[in-house]
Design an enzyme around this catalytic site. Structure first.
Site, mmCIF file in Angstrom:
data_model
loop_
_atom_site.group_PDB
_atom_site.id
_atom_site.type_symbol
_atom_site.label_atom_id
_atom_site.label_comp_id
_atom_site.label_asym_id
_atom_site.label_seq_id
_atom_site.Cartn_x
_atom_site.Cartn_y
_atom_site.Cartn_z
ATOM 1 C CD GLU A 91 -2.016 -1.380 2.880
ATOM 2 O OE1 GLU A 91 -1.405 -0.777 3.779
ATOM 3 O OE2 GLU A 91 -2.731 -2.355 3.081
ATOM 4 C CE1 TYR A 103 7.502 0.394 -3.600
ATOM 5 C CE2 TYR A 103 5.894 2.097 -3.158
ATOM 6 C CZ TYR A 103 6.893 1.249 -2.722
ATOM 7 O OH TYR A 103 7.264 1.269 -1.411
HETATM 8 C C1 LIG Z 1 10.315 6.104 -1.601
HETATM 9 C C2 LIG Z 1 11.821 6.052 -1.278
HETATM 10 C C3 LIG Z 1 12.141 4.716 -0.619
HETATM 11 C C4 LIG Z 1 12.602 6.183 -2.597
HETATM 12 O O1 LIG Z 1 13.989 6.054 -2.269
HETATM 13 P P1 LIG Z 1 15.107 6.859 -3.089
HETATM 14 O O2 LIG Z 1 16.425 6.346 -2.672
HETATM 15 O O3 LIG Z 1 14.881 8.318 -2.957
HETATM 16 O O4 LIG Z 1 14.750 6.420 -4.580
HETATM 17 P P2 LIG Z 1 15.738 6.362 -5.845
HETATM 18 O O5 LIG Z 1 16.751 7.462 -5.759
HETATM 19 O O6 LIG Z 1 16.237 4.977 -6.007
HETATM 20 O O7 LIG Z 1 14.715 6.729 -7.003
HETATM 21 C C5 LIG Z 1 14.100 5.712 -7.769
HETATM 22 C C6 LIG Z 1 12.941 6.324 -8.530
HETATM 23 O O8 LIG Z 1 11.903 6.709 -7.625
HETATM 24 C C7 LIG Z 1 11.294 7.917 -8.101
HETATM 25 N N1 LIG Z 1 11.533 8.983 -7.129
HETATM 26 C C8 LIG Z 1 12.308 8.913 -6.035
HETATM 27 N N2 LIG Z 1 12.233 10.073 -5.361
HETATM 28 C C9 LIG Z 1 11.401 10.873 -6.051
HETATM 29 C C10 LIG Z 1 10.906 12.187 -5.830
HETATM 30 N N3 LIG Z 1 11.274 12.915 -4.770
HETATM 31 N N4 LIG Z 1 10.041 12.677 -6.730
HETATM 32 C C11 LIG Z 1 9.647 11.975 -7.804
HETATM 33 N N5 LIG Z 1 10.094 10.710 -8.071
HETATM 34 C C12 LIG Z 1 10.948 10.183 -7.193
HETATM 35 C C13 LIG Z 1 11.910 8.223 -9.433
HETATM 36 O O9 LIG Z 1 11.162 7.547 -10.431
HETATM 37 C C14 LIG Z 1 13.267 7.602 -9.281
HETATM 38 O O10 LIG Z 1 13.872 7.289 -10.493
HETATM 39 P P3 LIG Z 1 14.802 8.397 -11.222
HETATM 40 O O11 LIG Z 1 15.794 8.866 -10.221
HETATM 41 O O12 LIG Z 1 15.405 7.628 -12.353
HETATM 42 O O13 LIG Z 1 13.861 9.494 -11.647
HETATM 43 C C15 LIG Z 1 12.235 7.237 -0.389
HETATM 44 O O14 LIG Z 1 11.782 8.442 -0.986
HETATM 45 C C16 LIG Z 1 11.734 7.149 1.029
HETATM 46 O O15 LIG Z 1 12.312 6.473 1.872
HETATM 47 N N6 LIG Z 1 10.638 7.884 1.327
HETATM 48 C C17 LIG Z 1 10.089 7.942 2.678
HETATM 49 C C18 LIG Z 1 9.464 6.641 3.089
HETATM 50 C C19 LIG Z 1 8.430 6.186 2.095
HETATM 51 O O16 LIG Z 1 7.618 6.975 1.621
HETATM 52 N N7 LIG Z 1 8.445 4.873 1.800
HETATM 53 C C20 LIG Z 1 7.499 4.257 0.889
HETATM 54 C C21 LIG Z 1 6.277 3.859 1.624
HETATM 55 S S1 LIG Z 1 5.199 2.838 0.632
#
Ligand SMILES: CC(C)(COP(=O)(O)OP(=O)(O)OC[C@H]1O[C@@H](n2cnc3c(N)ncnc32)[C@H](O)[C@@H]1OP(=O)(O)O)[C@@H](O)C(=O)NCCC(=O)NCCS
Length: 137
Positions: A91, A103
């Site tokens: 979710e 995702y």
């Molecule tokens: C969601 C989360 C795990 C992503 O981790 P991350 O290390 O920032 O992600 P990545 O750098 O590997 O990015 C992978 C892809 O995610 C997307 N993405 C990540 N951050 C983004 C942002 N701030 N805005 C838009 N797209 C984003 C992009 O598609 C990105 O690919 P790209 O860099 O080629 O555009 C991180 O933002 C996080 O921990 N958030 C807080 C907790 C959370 O919301 N967890 C998910 C709950 S379901």
């Protein structure tokens, strides 16, 4: 480890929904639970093959947008495959555009909506989107 996970979770989910230290201790007692650890984050996965659910995934805020989330999600999917999982679910908050993009890029489909599923620290509510992905072998 539970202390590190709880501290990181509180920072990653500052808006609401962070799990406490006792939540993490309980999690470790739960059957079928797999924690995928990462230098800058972690994910929790419940595997009951042929299904699995990603319960949480988080990267430390200062380390986000550097590919770690994608690498961690890949590790989660590899772990699921090694357990012969066929369908994986989770979710996500509809306002969490970063996670939804992550995702979508990993091939998850949006399969449902739960209105007002999340309660934020400020008293507001947010909808949950249900996601699913079929793993092929
Ligand atoms: C969601 C989360 C795990 C992503 O981790 P991350 O290390 O920032 O992600 P990545 O750098 O590997 O990015 C992978 C892809 O995610 C997307 N993405 C990540 N951050 C983004 C942002 N701030 N805005 C838009 N797209 C984003 C992009 O598609 C990105 O690919 P790209 O860099 O080629 O555009 C991180 O933002 C996080 O921990 N958030 C807080 C907790 C959370 O919301 N967890 C998910 C709950 S379901």
């Amino acid at each position: 480890m539970p202390r590190r996970w709880a501290a990181l979770h509180a920072r990653a989910f500052a808006k609401g929904g962070a799990w406490s230290l006792s939540d993490f201790r309980d999690l470790l007692q739960t059957r079928n639970m797999v924690i995928c650890d990462h230098p800058h984050g972690f994910a929790a996965l419940r595997i009951v093959a042929p299904e699995a659910e990603i319960l949480t995934i988080a990267i430390a805020p200062e380390m986000q947008r550097q590919g770690h989330g994608r690498a961690l999600l890949d590790a989660v999917l590899a772990q699921a495959r090694s357990a012969r999982v066929e369908d994986i679910f989770l979710e996500v908050d509809s306002s969490n555009h970063a996670a939804r993009a992550l995702y979508a890029a990993a091939g998850f489909d949006e399969t449902g909506l739960r209105k007002n599923y999340y309660r934020y620290n400020n008293g507001g509510y947010g909808d949950a989107i249900l996601l699913a992905k079929t793993l092929f072998y």
